[in-house]
Scaffold this active site. Structure first.
Site, PDB file in Angstrom:
ATOM      1  CB  THR A  18      -0.955   0.023   1.217  1.00  0.00           C
ATOM      2  OG1 THR A  18      -0.192   0.257   2.411  1.00  0.00           O
ATOM      3  CG2 THR A  18      -1.729  -1.273   1.347  1.00  0.00           C
ATOM      4  N   GLY A  19       0.385   2.301  -0.651  1.00  0.00           N
ATOM      5  CA  GLY A  19       1.177   3.524  -0.766  1.00  0.00           C
ATOM      6  C   GLY A  19       2.455   3.279  -1.546  1.00  0.00           C
ATOM      7  CB  ALA A  20       3.323   0.665  -3.961  1.00  0.00           C
ATOM      8  CG  ASN A  21       1.630   6.620  -4.974  1.00  0.00           C
ATOM      9  OD1 ASN A  21       0.893   6.048  -4.185  1.00  0.00           O
ATOM     10  ND2 ASN A  21       1.961   7.891  -4.853  1.00  0.00           N
ATOM     11  N   GLY A  23       7.896   7.168  -2.159  1.00  0.00           N
ATOM     12  CA  GLY A  23       8.544   7.005  -0.856  1.00  0.00           C
ATOM     13  C   GLY A  23       8.980   5.591  -0.530  1.00  0.00           C
ATOM     14  CE1 TYR A 174       2.465   9.342  10.887  1.00  0.00           C
ATOM     15  CE2 TYR A 174       4.169   9.731  12.542  1.00  0.00           C
ATOM     16  CZ  TYR A 174       3.766   9.165  11.346  1.00  0.00           C
ATOM     17  OH  TYR A 174       4.652   8.405  10.613  1.00  0.00           O
TER      18      TYR A 174
HETATM   19  N1  LIG Z   1       9.469   9.082   6.144  1.00  0.00           N
HETATM   20  C1  LIG Z   1       9.752   8.832   7.434  1.00  0.00           C
HETATM   21  O1  LIG Z   1      10.716   9.374   8.013  1.00  0.00           O
HETATM   22  C2  LIG Z   1       8.890   7.898   8.222  1.00  0.00           C
HETATM   23  C3  LIG Z   1       9.181   7.702   9.569  1.00  0.00           C
HETATM   24  C4  LIG Z   1       8.410   6.826  10.312  1.00  0.00           C
HETATM   25  C5  LIG Z   1       7.360   6.150   9.716  1.00  0.00           C
HETATM   26  N2  LIG Z   1       7.078   6.364   8.402  1.00  0.00           N
HETATM   27  C6  LIG Z   1       5.951   5.602   7.815  1.00  0.00           C
HETATM   28  O2  LIG Z   1       6.339   5.052   6.573  1.00  0.00           O
HETATM   29  C7  LIG Z   1       5.178   4.845   5.763  1.00  0.00           C
HETATM   30  C8  LIG Z   1       5.443   5.342   4.359  1.00  0.00           C
HETATM   31  O3  LIG Z   1       5.579   6.746   4.404  1.00  0.00           O
HETATM   32  P1  LIG Z   1       6.560   7.583   3.459  1.00  0.00           P
HETATM   33  O4  LIG Z   1       7.542   8.233   4.349  1.00  0.00           O
HETATM   34  O5  LIG Z   1       7.003   6.780   2.315  1.00  0.00           O
HETATM   35  O6  LIG Z   1       5.536   8.740   2.995  1.00  0.00           O
HETATM   36  P2  LIG Z   1       5.027   9.207   1.556  1.00  0.00           P
HETATM   37  O7  LIG Z   1       6.171   9.370   0.630  1.00  0.00           O
HETATM   38  O8  LIG Z   1       4.146  10.380   1.816  1.00  0.00           O
HETATM   39  O9  LIG Z   1       4.146   7.974   1.065  1.00  0.00           O
HETATM   40  C9  LIG Z   1       2.924   7.711   1.695  1.00  0.00           C
HETATM   41  C10 LIG Z   1       2.079   6.860   0.783  1.00  0.00           C
HETATM   42  O10 LIG Z   1       0.800   6.654   1.426  1.00  0.00           O
HETATM   43  C11 LIG Z   1      -0.218   6.982   0.501  1.00  0.00           C
HETATM   44  N3  LIG Z   1      -1.466   7.416   1.124  1.00  0.00           N
HETATM   45  C12 LIG Z   1      -1.703   8.501   1.885  1.00  0.00           C
HETATM   46  N4  LIG Z   1      -3.007   8.591   2.178  1.00  0.00           N
HETATM   47  C13 LIG Z   1      -3.615   7.527   1.576  1.00  0.00           C
HETATM   48  C14 LIG Z   1      -4.957   7.077   1.481  1.00  0.00           C
HETATM   49  N5  LIG Z   1      -5.982   7.748   2.028  1.00  0.00           N
HETATM   50  N6  LIG Z   1      -5.216   5.953   0.790  1.00  0.00           N
HETATM   51  C15 LIG Z   1      -4.212   5.266   0.190  1.00  0.00           C
HETATM   52  N7  LIG Z   1      -2.931   5.657   0.216  1.00  0.00           N
HETATM   53  C16 LIG Z   1      -2.637   6.770   0.917  1.00  0.00           C
HETATM   54  C17 LIG Z   1       0.377   8.105  -0.336  1.00  0.00           C
HETATM   55  O11 LIG Z   1      -0.366   8.282  -1.521  1.00  0.00           O
HETATM   56  P3  LIG Z   1      -0.331   9.720  -2.302  1.00  0.00           P
HETATM   57  O12 LIG Z   1       1.009   9.797  -2.960  1.00  0.00           O
HETATM   58  O13 LIG Z   1      -1.471   9.625  -3.241  1.00  0.00           O
HETATM   59  O14 LIG Z   1      -0.519  10.756  -1.242  1.00  0.00           O
HETATM   60  C18 LIG Z   1       1.763   7.538  -0.557  1.00  0.00           C
HETATM   61  O15 LIG Z   1       1.728   6.571  -1.572  1.00  0.00           O
HETATM   62  C19 LIG Z   1       4.036   5.556   6.480  1.00  0.00           C
HETATM   63  O16 LIG Z   1       3.228   4.617   7.156  1.00  0.00           O
HETATM   64  C20 LIG Z   1       4.735   6.458   7.485  1.00  0.00           C
HETATM   65  O17 LIG Z   1       3.952   6.727   8.623  1.00  0.00           O
HETATM   66  C21 LIG Z   1       7.813   7.212   7.637  1.00  0.00           C
END
Ligand SMILES: NC(=O)c1ccc[n+]([C@@H]2O[C@H](COP(=O)([O-])OP(=O)(O)OC[C@H]3O[C@@H](n4cnc5c(N)ncnc54)[C@H](OP(=O)(O)O)[C@@H]3O)[C@@H](O)[C@H]2O)c1
Length: 298
Positions: A18-21, A23, A174
């Site tokens: 999920t959210g594979a597009n 990050g 969060y």
């Molecule tokens: N980055 C960090 O430092 C960090 C630290 C701790 C935990 N995390 C966790 O890692 C995971 C991935 O996050 P990331 O950092 O890669 O962030 P990201 O680049 O913002 O990616 C998040 C992904 O989730 C999708 N998403 C958001 N709302 C959604 C919805 N309503 N339905 C379906 N998809 C949805 C986004 O889609 P869109 O592109 O369409 O918005 C995107 O594909 C998250 O669970 C985050 O809490 C990240």
């Protein structure tokens, strides 16, 4: 030190990310695809999902890629995604509950939950519920749920504020959703013992679009506090370890092994609060989620 080259061959495996597009989800999908898996790029936006598939394919052919439209902010849409998936697939080896939203403006999911709790936790709870029959019948199936170091900043789930009843505190909400992700992973492993393996992971601190709702000046200050901020492929390693390593254990929680678990290579989490360990609270949350989604499993 475990890294992408240690991922075993994934040929024949079917994975939903999920959210594979973008990050961490994009890099998780990329690594599984490169090792031969058939990966469903679950994205709420078809254009973004197709663009991700194009970028992945441009690096050469490995496994297979498929788009799945998944909006985790809507229980009905989640059900539709699962129904479509089940029409064309008879098994599911890996479910990576990765998508997430952080510190958006105050808002609610379509079903009335505070948006972060609704997407990050309730959405993945419902998704797993709808796919549970397939997971259960797939030998060696694993569910990996992405939490966060923020899971340690909250002492308990406030059941009087899961629908935004109180004044909005974006980081508290969060952190609540991320403690809920951890409870979910632990409780799923306990309830599904002997059928599927459920593991939690957190990526450390990683440059991604997760910070899109934070103003640039605040973000600069926030990142300056960290000695290292990793790239998405590095942030994907704990999820990939949990999903593919023969050594990864059900009910465990993996994160980077560096100072403060901010960066490094996958290892069991060592910074643990009493709340994170509380099995009764995890069970209580599961019962709550079953009640509000009307989905009972296992
Ligand atoms: N980055 C960090 O430092 C960090 C630290 C701790 C935990 N995390 C966790 O890692 C995971 C991935 O996050 P990331 O950092 O890669 O962030 P990201 O680049 O913002 O990616 C998040 C992904 O989730 C999708 N998403 C958001 N709302 C959604 C919805 N309503 N339905 C379906 N998809 C949805 C986004 O889609 P869109 O592109 O369409 O918005 C995107 O594909 C998250 O669970 C985050 O809490 C990240």
């Amino acid at each position: 030190m475990w890294t992408k080259k240690d991922i075993p061959d994934q040929t024949g495996k079917i994975a939903i990310v999920t959210g594979a597009n973008t990050g961490i989800g994009f890099e998780t999908a990329r690594a599984l695809f490169e090792k031969g898996a058939h990966v469903i790029i679950a994205s709420r936006d078809a254009e973004k999902g197709l663009d991700a598939i194009k970028r992945l394919k441009s690096a050469g052919v490995h496994g297979e890629l498929e788009l799945g439209i998944l909006n985790l902010a809507c229980l009905e849409d989640i059900k539709t995604f699962a129904e479509v998936f089940k029409k064309s697939h008879q098994k599911l080896d890996l479910l990576i509950n990765n998508a997430g939203v952080m510190k958006p403006p105050a808002g609610k999911s379509e079903d009335g939950f505070e948006l972060q709790f609704g997407v990050n936790f309730i959405g993945h709870f419902a998704l797993t519920a709808h796919l549970y029959d397939l997971l259960q019948h797939t030998k060696g199936a694993r569910v990996v749920t992405v939490s966060s170091g923020a899971s340690r900043f909250i002492e308990q789930i406030d059941y009087d504020n899961l629908k935004l009843e109180k004044p909005y505190d974006d980081f508290r909400e969060y952190s609540t959703s991320k403690l809920a992700n951890l409870y979910f992973a632990n409780e799923l492993n306990r309830r599904a013992a002997g059928t599927i393996t459920s593991i939690a992971a957190h990526p450390g601190v990683v440059y991604t679009e997760l910070t899109r709702h934070i103003p640039d000046n605040e973000l600069e200050v926030a990142f300056a506090r960290f000695p290292t901020v990793m790239q998405p492929w590095q942030g994907a390693l704990p999820s990939l370890y949990a999903a593919t390593s023969p050594e990864a254990e059900g009910g465990a929680y993996y994160a980077p092994d560096g100072e403060g678990e901010l960066s490094g290579y996958p290892a069991p989490v060592t910074i643990v609060t009493p709340a994170m360990r509380d099995g009764n609270k995890a069970s209580e949350l599961w019962d709550y989620a079953e009640r509000v989604t009307c989905l009972n499993f296992p």
